[in-house]
Design a protein around this motif. Structure first.
Motif, PDB file in Angstrom:
ATOM      1  N   CYS A 253      -1.312 -12.624   5.839  1.00 52.79           N
ATOM      2  CA  CYS A 253      -0.612 -11.961   6.934  1.00 52.79           C
ATOM      3  C   CYS A 253      -0.242 -10.556   6.474  1.00 52.79           C
ATOM      4  CB  CYS A 253       0.603 -12.760   7.387  1.00 52.79           C
ATOM      5  SG  CYS A 253       1.691 -13.305   6.059  1.00 52.79           S
ATOM      6  N   VAL A 254      -0.182  -9.632   7.413  1.00 51.13           N
ATOM      7  CA  VAL A 254      -0.038  -8.212   7.060  1.00 51.13           C
ATOM      8  C   VAL A 254       1.057  -7.566   7.890  1.00 51.13           C
ATOM      9  CG1 VAL A 254      -1.292  -6.031   6.734  1.00 51.13           C
ATOM     10  CG2 VAL A 254      -2.551  -8.177   6.673  1.00 51.13           C
ATOM     11  N   LEU A 255       1.871  -6.748   7.217  1.00 45.21           N
ATOM     12  CA  LEU A 255       2.913  -5.951   7.868  1.00 45.21           C
ATOM     13  C   LEU A 255       2.407  -4.513   7.952  1.00 45.21           C
ATOM     14  CD1 LEU A 255       6.047  -5.861   8.676  1.00 45.21           C
ATOM     15  CD2 LEU A 255       6.399  -5.098   6.315  1.00 45.21           C
ATOM     16  N   LEU A 256       2.446  -3.932   9.140  1.00 44.20           N
ATOM     17  CA  LEU A 256       1.906  -2.592   9.346  1.00 44.20           C
ATOM     18  C   LEU A 256       2.972  -1.697   9.992  1.00 44.20           C
ATOM     19  CD1 LEU A 256      -1.167  -4.289  10.808  1.00 44.20           C
ATOM     20  CD2 LEU A 256      -1.501  -2.577   9.035  1.00 44.20           C
ATOM     21  N   PRO A 257       3.737  -0.984   9.173  1.00 46.46           N
ATOM     22  CA  PRO A 257       4.765  -0.105   9.747  1.00 46.46           C
ATOM     23  C   PRO A 257       4.135   1.218  10.211  1.00 46.46           C
ATOM     24  CG  PRO A 257       5.174  -0.580   7.400  1.00 46.46           C
ATOM     25  CD  PRO A 257       3.783  -0.983   7.702  1.00 46.46           C
TER      26      PRO A 257
ATOM     27  N   SER B 136       0.839  -1.191   0.000  1.00 47.77           N
ATOM     28  CA  SER B 136       0.000   0.000   0.000  1.00 47.77           C
ATOM     29  C   SER B 136       0.878   1.247   0.000  1.00 47.77           C
ATOM     30  CB  SER B 136      -0.862  -0.004   1.264  1.00 47.77           C
ATOM     31  OG  SER B 136      -1.399   1.282   1.511  1.00 47.77           O
ATOM     32  N   ARG B 137       0.332   2.352  -0.466  1.00 42.77           N
ATOM     33  CA  ARG B 137       1.078   3.618  -0.436  1.00 42.77           C
ATOM     34  C   ARG B 137       1.426   4.016   0.991  1.00 42.77           C
ATOM     35  NH1 ARG B 137      -2.326   4.572  -4.690  1.00 42.77           N
ATOM     36  NH2 ARG B 137      -3.996   5.301  -3.334  1.00 42.77           N
ATOM     37  N   ASP B 138       0.617   3.575   1.978  1.00 35.99           N
ATOM     38  CA  ASP B 138       0.914   3.972   3.361  1.00 35.99           C
ATOM     39  C   ASP B 138       1.923   3.028   4.027  1.00 35.99           C
ATOM     40  OD1 ASP B 138      -0.438   1.674   4.177  1.00 35.99           O
ATOM     41  OD2 ASP B 138      -2.277   2.733   4.712  1.00 35.99           O
ATOM     42  N   GLY B 139       2.493   2.089   3.247  1.00 34.13           N
ATOM     43  CA  GLY B 139       3.537   1.219   3.794  1.00 34.13           C
ATOM     44  C   GLY B 139       3.032  -0.158   4.206  1.00 34.13           C
ATOM     45  N   THR B 140       1.716  -0.329   4.305  1.00 37.20           N
ATOM     46  CA  THR B 140       1.155  -1.632   4.658  1.00 37.20           C
ATOM     47  C   THR B 140       1.501  -2.665   3.575  1.00 37.20           C
ATOM     48  OG1 THR B 140      -0.699  -0.526   5.739  1.00 37.20           O
ATOM     49  CG2 THR B 140      -1.017  -2.843   5.170  1.00 37.20           C
TER      50      THR B 140
ATOM     51  N   VAL C  13      -6.598   3.424  13.633  1.00 40.97           N
ATOM     52  CA  VAL C  13      -6.035   4.087  12.460  1.00 40.97           C
ATOM     53  C   VAL C  13      -6.214   3.123  11.295  1.00 40.97           C
ATOM     54  CG1 VAL C  13      -3.925   5.063  11.460  1.00 40.97           C
ATOM     55  CG2 VAL C  13      -4.316   5.172  13.944  1.00 40.97           C
ATOM     56  N   GLU C  14      -6.913   3.582  10.266  1.00 40.48           N
ATOM     57  CA  GLU C  14      -7.190   2.672   9.145  1.00 40.48           C
ATOM     58  C   GLU C  14      -6.034   2.670   8.172  1.00 40.48           C
ATOM     59  OE1 GLU C  14     -11.508   3.018   7.983  1.00 40.48           O
ATOM     60  OE2 GLU C  14     -11.289   4.573   9.469  1.00 40.48           O
ATOM     61  N   ARG C  15      -5.673   1.483   7.704  1.00 39.54           N
ATOM     62  CA  ARG C  15      -4.506   1.333   6.840  1.00 39.54           C
ATOM     63  C   ARG C  15      -4.852   0.513   5.613  1.00 39.54           C
ATOM     64  NH1 ARG C  15       0.475   2.533   9.549  1.00 39.54           N
ATOM     65  NH2 ARG C  15       1.272   1.951   7.515  1.00 39.54           N
ATOM     66  N   GLY C  16      -4.004   0.679   4.577  1.00 38.40           N
ATOM     67  CA  GLY C  16      -4.069  -0.201   3.412  1.00 38.40           C
ATOM     68  C   GLY C  16      -5.337  -0.069   2.591  1.00 38.40           C
ATOM     69  N   HIS C  17      -5.905   1.175   2.513  1.00 36.95           N
ATOM     70  CA  HIS C  17      -7.145   1.338   1.757  1.00 36.95           C
ATOM     71  C   HIS C  17      -7.001   0.979   0.281  1.00 36.95           C
ATOM     72  CE1 HIS C  17     -10.165   2.712   4.445  1.00 36.95           C
ATOM     73  NE2 HIS C  17      -9.409   3.671   4.938  1.00 36.95           N
ATOM     74  N   ASP C  18      -5.790   1.177  -0.268  1.00 31.75           N
ATOM     75  CA  ASP C  18      -5.604   0.944  -1.702  1.00 31.75           C
ATOM     76  C   ASP C  18      -5.241  -0.506  -2.029  1.00 31.75           C
ATOM     77  OD1 ASP C  18      -3.311   1.537  -0.246  1.00 31.75           O
ATOM     78  OD2 ASP C  18      -2.173   2.101  -2.018  1.00 31.75           O
ATOM     79  N   ILE C  19      -5.152  -1.373  -0.994  1.00 28.41           N
ATOM     80  CA  ILE C  19      -4.943  -2.799  -1.252  1.00 28.41           C
ATOM     81  C   ILE C  19      -6.075  -3.567  -0.570  1.00 28.41           C
ATOM     82  CG2 ILE C  19      -2.444  -2.629  -1.547  1.00 28.41           C
ATOM     83  CD1 ILE C  19      -2.162  -3.633   1.358  1.00 28.41           C
ATOM     84  N   ASP C  20      -6.016  -4.900  -0.651  1.00 24.75           N
ATOM     85  CA  ASP C  20      -7.091  -5.701  -0.050  1.00 24.75           C
ATOM     86  C   ASP C  20      -6.812  -5.862   1.437  1.00 24.75           C
ATOM     87  OD1 ASP C  20      -8.403  -6.236  -2.552  1.00 24.75           O
ATOM     88  OD2 ASP C  20      -6.658  -7.463  -3.008  1.00 24.75           O
ATOM     89  N   ALA C  21      -7.037  -4.755   2.182  1.00 29.33           N
ATOM     90  CA  ALA C  21      -6.495  -4.701   3.541  1.00 29.33           C
ATOM     91  C   ALA C  21      -7.279  -5.507   4.569  1.00 29.33           C
ATOM     92  CB  ALA C  21      -6.420  -3.259   3.999  1.00 29.33           C
ATOM     93  N   ALA C  22      -8.502  -5.847   4.276  1.00 28.53           N
ATOM     94  CA  ALA C  22      -9.302  -6.489   5.321  1.00 28.53           C
ATOM     95  C   ALA C  22      -9.142  -8.007   5.300  1.00 28.53           C
ATOM     96  CB  ALA C  22     -10.762  -6.115   5.148  1.00 28.53           C
TER      97      ALA C  22
END
Ligand code: SF4
Length: 355
Positions: free
Chosen positions: A97-101, A78-82, A326-335
């Motif tokens: 699995c998800v990486l959330l910096p 994602s653009r936000d780093g996710t 804080v919501e992350r990864g809106h531009d990818i399949d974040a859920a």
């Protein structure tokens, strides 16, 4: 664990690796300690990289063992780093699995089951049903794969991906021990999220691990909660809140209540007041998560900011500590469940909101 011919090393503790190198190769036990460091702290993928092991031992390891039989099949950044990825397991099943910096931490969200049997109405994972529990090896391996994708060291772990962790409690606890003892992440930086399997909350408390327990409450009354979370028909709101009180009494760790806000389903002032009333005196934190709109059969909607603020205000006026995710990864399949469903080429029929 063994593949068809080779021993899988991810999932073995340093003590087990010490015993294994002695038995298998007649090597001194400290070689097992070296192996554990390479696998869990340096997250290497090949024996070749283990530069302080003799070349002959590396060659023998290659013949009889693999570090991990699992591979990364999809990576979305994602653009936000996710970074969200799919781990393909030895039996061809896949888990997310998800990486959330963040500025102050690097968190990972791991799965504990292939699929899930809980059927939450707002969750994509629920639509695929339940396949099997993950082993401790498969849980910790997600973290190691994500570490390789991260420039910074992973500092926090949440078990909030696919599956209900408390229905796989033994393997989950074994994986937490590996994450704590071998990877070196403190228990206080680990969160387990549950839909509220009441007897298992008591079972978890018995382990007395100083982790954080997050309970997906999402409604303060049985009528509302049963509509969005079928598990509530078995263990109702009052029993769940009592379990949270008892969990605190036993562990002295306050519980986080996750609360997904669905417009006019569970976000009215009445729901906020009822929640405040039920949580009076419970040592807890409430984490509000406004629903992220996608089409669903129930036509769940995201509440407007004013509704979220009003809900929050009612809780705060009642003296309850509130945070907002804080919501992350809106531009990818974040859920949760979204990426896996898409990768299998299936349409995603339901809401895609992590709990
Ligand atoms: S939200 Fe969690 S517990 Fe509920 S169905 Fe999805 S994965 Fe299972």
């Amino acid at each position: 664990m063994q593949t068809a011919t080779k021993t899988v090393l991810v999932g073995l503790s340093a003590a087990q690796l010490r015993a294994w190198v002695s038995e298998t190769f007649g090597e001194p036990a400290y070689r097992g300690t070296q192996l554990a460091k390479w696998i869990y702290q340096k997250a290497v993928t090949t024996f070749e990289q283990m530069s302080d092991l003799p070349a002959a031992l590396r060659a023998r390891l290659q013949e009889v063992a693999v570090i991990s039989p699992n591979t990364i099949s999809v990576i979305q950044r994602s653009r936000d780093g996710t970074v969200k990825s799919l781990l393909r397991l030895a039996d061809e099943n896949e888990v997310e699995c998800v990486l959330l910096p963040y500025d102050d931490r690097v968190s990972v969200c791991l799965s504990t089951q292939v699929g899930c049997a809980m059927g939450c109405r707002f969750c994509a994972t629920a639509q695929g049903g339940y396949t099997r529990n993950l082993t401790a090896s498969e849980i910790v391996d997600q973290l190691l794969h994500l570490q390789r994708l991260s420039e910074r060291r992973i500092s926090h772990v949440v078990l909030m991906g696919m599956g209900e962790p408390l229905l796989n409690l033994e393997n989950v606890v074994a994986s937490l021990r590996l994450i704590h003892d071998e990877v070196g992440i403190g228990y206080r930086r680990i969160t387990i999220s549950t839909v509220g399997i009441v007897p298992k909350i008591y079972a978890l408390a018995e382990y007395d691990l100083p982790i954080t327990l997050a309970i997906s409450l999402h409604a303060p009354d049985d009528e509302t909660r049963s509509k969005i979370m079928p598990v509530n028909r078995k263990w109702g709101v009052d029993a769940l809140i009592q379990a949270a009180r008892d969990y605190f009494e036993k562990t002295k760790r306050r519980v986080t209540f996750e609360y997904l806000l669905l417009r006019e389903v569970n976000d009215t002032p009445w729901h906020a007041q009822e929640l405040a009333r039920k949580l009076r005196g419970v040592p807890c934190l409430v984490n509000l998560i406004p629903f992220n709109y996608v089409p669903t059969p129930e036509h769940f909607q995201r509440p407007e900011m004013a509704r979220v603020q009003r809900f929050r205000q009612i809780l705060e006026q009642a003296g309850i500590e509130v945070t907002q995710r804080v919501e992350r990864g809106h531009d990818i399949d974040a859920a949760c469940g979204q990426l896996r469903g898409k990768h299998r080429g299936k349409p995603i029929p339901l809401a895609l909101q992590p709990r």
